[in-house]
Design an enzyme around this catalytic site. Structure first.
Site, PDB file in Angstrom:
ATOM      1  N   HIS A  72      70.119  70.626  58.933  1.00 43.99           N
ATOM      2  CA  HIS A  72      70.462  71.508  57.823  1.00 43.99           C
ATOM      3  C   HIS A  72      70.765  70.753  56.523  1.00 43.99           C
ATOM      4  CE1 HIS A  72      71.103  74.233  61.238  1.00 43.99           C
ATOM      5  NE2 HIS A  72      70.871  75.203  60.376  1.00 43.99           N
ATOM      6  N   HIS A 131      63.273  74.439  61.989  1.00 44.39           N
ATOM      7  CA  HIS A 131      63.731  74.521  63.374  1.00 44.39           C
ATOM      8  C   HIS A 131      63.764  75.975  63.832  1.00 44.39           C
ATOM      9  CE1 HIS A 131      67.332  74.776  60.781  1.00 44.39           C
ATOM     10  NE2 HIS A 131      67.774  75.648  61.668  1.00 44.39           N
ATOM     11  N   CYS A 185      73.540  85.524  64.881  1.00 47.27           N
ATOM     12  CA  CYS A 185      72.419  84.626  64.655  1.00 47.27           C
ATOM     13  C   CYS A 185      72.796  83.241  65.157  1.00 47.27           C
ATOM     14  CB  CYS A 185      72.012  84.590  63.191  1.00 47.27           C
ATOM     15  SG  CYS A 185      73.353  84.179  62.054  1.00 47.27           S
ATOM     16  N   HIS A 219      70.903  79.383  67.145  1.00 45.66           N
ATOM     17  CA  HIS A 219      69.781  78.520  67.480  1.00 45.66           C
ATOM     18  C   HIS A 219      69.681  78.359  68.998  1.00 45.66           C
ATOM     19  CE1 HIS A 219      71.593  77.221  63.622  1.00 45.66           C
ATOM     20  NE2 HIS A 219      70.335  77.167  63.219  1.00 45.66           N
ATOM     21  N   GLU A 239      79.928  85.266  70.833  1.00 42.25           N
ATOM     22  CA  GLU A 239      80.553  85.574  69.547  1.00 42.25           C
ATOM     23  C   GLU A 239      81.296  86.904  69.555  1.00 42.25           C
ATOM     24  OE1 GLU A 239      78.154  85.272  66.091  1.00 42.25           O
ATOM     25  OE2 GLU A 239      77.544  83.198  66.480  1.00 42.25           O
ATOM     26  N   TYR A 289      61.699  81.116  56.674  1.00 45.00           N
ATOM     27  CA  TYR A 289      62.292  81.095  55.342  1.00 45.00           C
ATOM     28  C   TYR A 289      62.931  79.743  55.051  1.00 45.00           C
ATOM     29  CZ  TYR A 289      66.289  82.484  58.251  1.00 45.00           C
ATOM     30  OH  TYR A 289      67.234  82.562  59.249  1.00 45.00           O
ATOM     31  N   GLU A 323      68.839  76.219  55.067  1.00 44.20           N
ATOM     32  CA  GLU A 323      68.281  76.882  56.243  1.00 44.20           C
ATOM     33  C   GLU A 323      66.755  76.859  56.143  1.00 44.20           C
ATOM     34  OE1 GLU A 323      69.613  77.659  58.855  1.00 44.20           O
ATOM     35  OE2 GLU A 323      71.617  78.490  58.611  1.00 44.20           O
ATOM     36  N   GLU A 352      64.145  77.709  58.612  1.00 39.65           N
ATOM     37  CA  GLU A 352      64.131  78.292  59.952  1.00 39.65           C
ATOM     38  C   GLU A 352      62.871  79.088  60.245  1.00 39.65           C
ATOM     39  OE1 GLU A 352      68.785  78.607  61.128  1.00 39.65           O
ATOM     40  OE2 GLU A 352      67.867  80.437  60.362  1.00 39.65           O
ATOM     41  N   TRP A 385      69.952  84.724  54.267  1.00 36.25           N
ATOM     42  CA  TRP A 385      68.805  85.137  55.068  1.00 36.25           C
ATOM     43  C   TRP A 385      68.827  86.621  55.450  1.00 36.25           C
ATOM     44  CZ3 TRP A 385      72.714  81.873  56.718  1.00 36.25           C
ATOM     45  CH2 TRP A 385      73.588  82.390  57.690  1.00 36.25           C
TER      46      TRP A 385
END
Length: 203
Positions: free
Chosen positions: A47, A54, A89, A91, A109, A125, A136, A138, A181
């Site tokens: 990042h 990624h 959100c 990874h 979360e 994006y 970001e 991604e 995003w």
């Protein structure tokens, strides 16, 4: 480049403990422009500007009346702290299917299991975060589903939550900062959002 983020970060932003009690950095899956895996990188280093492309995922969960579950990211997050965003959100770990990662992370979360979760496409994006200077880059896999029970948010990850209609979302966006995003992922996911919620919900 540091191998682990700074002290005081939340569980998802810090190192992953191993069975031996030591810590290993969180690794991400690097991809090419077509979404094919080409390697791995430590999370924070991926990042740092200009960022490395990624794999990521974004989840949109709705209640039975078609309201979208939003979360405000915890203030201790190293990236985009305190901003409103979609339900969840994150990874996937290297080799972890995005669908599995999305369900896992939603539980971690928000303390709830999504139901009827469906794939809703991908979006690529490039969004800098002005506050942190991180970027970001991604290739984001999108998922839409229904909230499967009562919420039990992890306070280290989630500052607060809200269920909103489209009109309430518009009003919230006029007053508060959202993740860079957010609109990219929502707009891409809208066709499946409408299938899940029905036309009457207004999405």
């Amino acid at each position: 480049m540091p191998s682990t983020p700074a002290e005081g970060l939340s569980t998802d932003d810090a190192a992953v403990p191993t069975s031996e009690g030591t810590a290993e950095p969180i690794m991400l899956e690097l991809v090419d422009e077509a979404g094919r895996t080409i390697g791995t990188a430590e999370k924070l280093s991926a990042h740092i500007a200009p960022g490395t492309l990624h794999r990521a995922f974004s989840v949109f969960l709705f209640d039975d009346t078609g309201r979208l579950l939003l979360q405000r990211r915890a203030l201790g997050k190293y990236h985009s702290p305190g901003v409103w965003s979609n339900t969840c959100c994150g990874h996937p770990y290297p080799g972890e299917p995005p669908f599995v990662a999305a369900a896992r992370r939603t539980g971690e979360e928000l303390g709830v299991a999504p139901t009827l979760m469906r794939e809703a496409g991908t979006v690529r994006y490039n969004h800098p975060d002005p506050a942190s200077g991180l970027v970001e880059q991604e290739y984001n896999h999108l998922f839409v589903g229904i909230v499967g029970g009562a919420l039990r948010p992890d306070p280290e990850e989630v500052e607060e939550t809200a269920f909103v209609t489209p009109a309430e979302l518009d009003a919230l966006r006029e007053k508060f900062t959202f993740s860079a995003w957010f609109m990219d992922v929502l707009d891409t996911a809208r066709p499946v959002v409408r299938e899940i919620t029905g036309d009457a919900a207004g999405w």
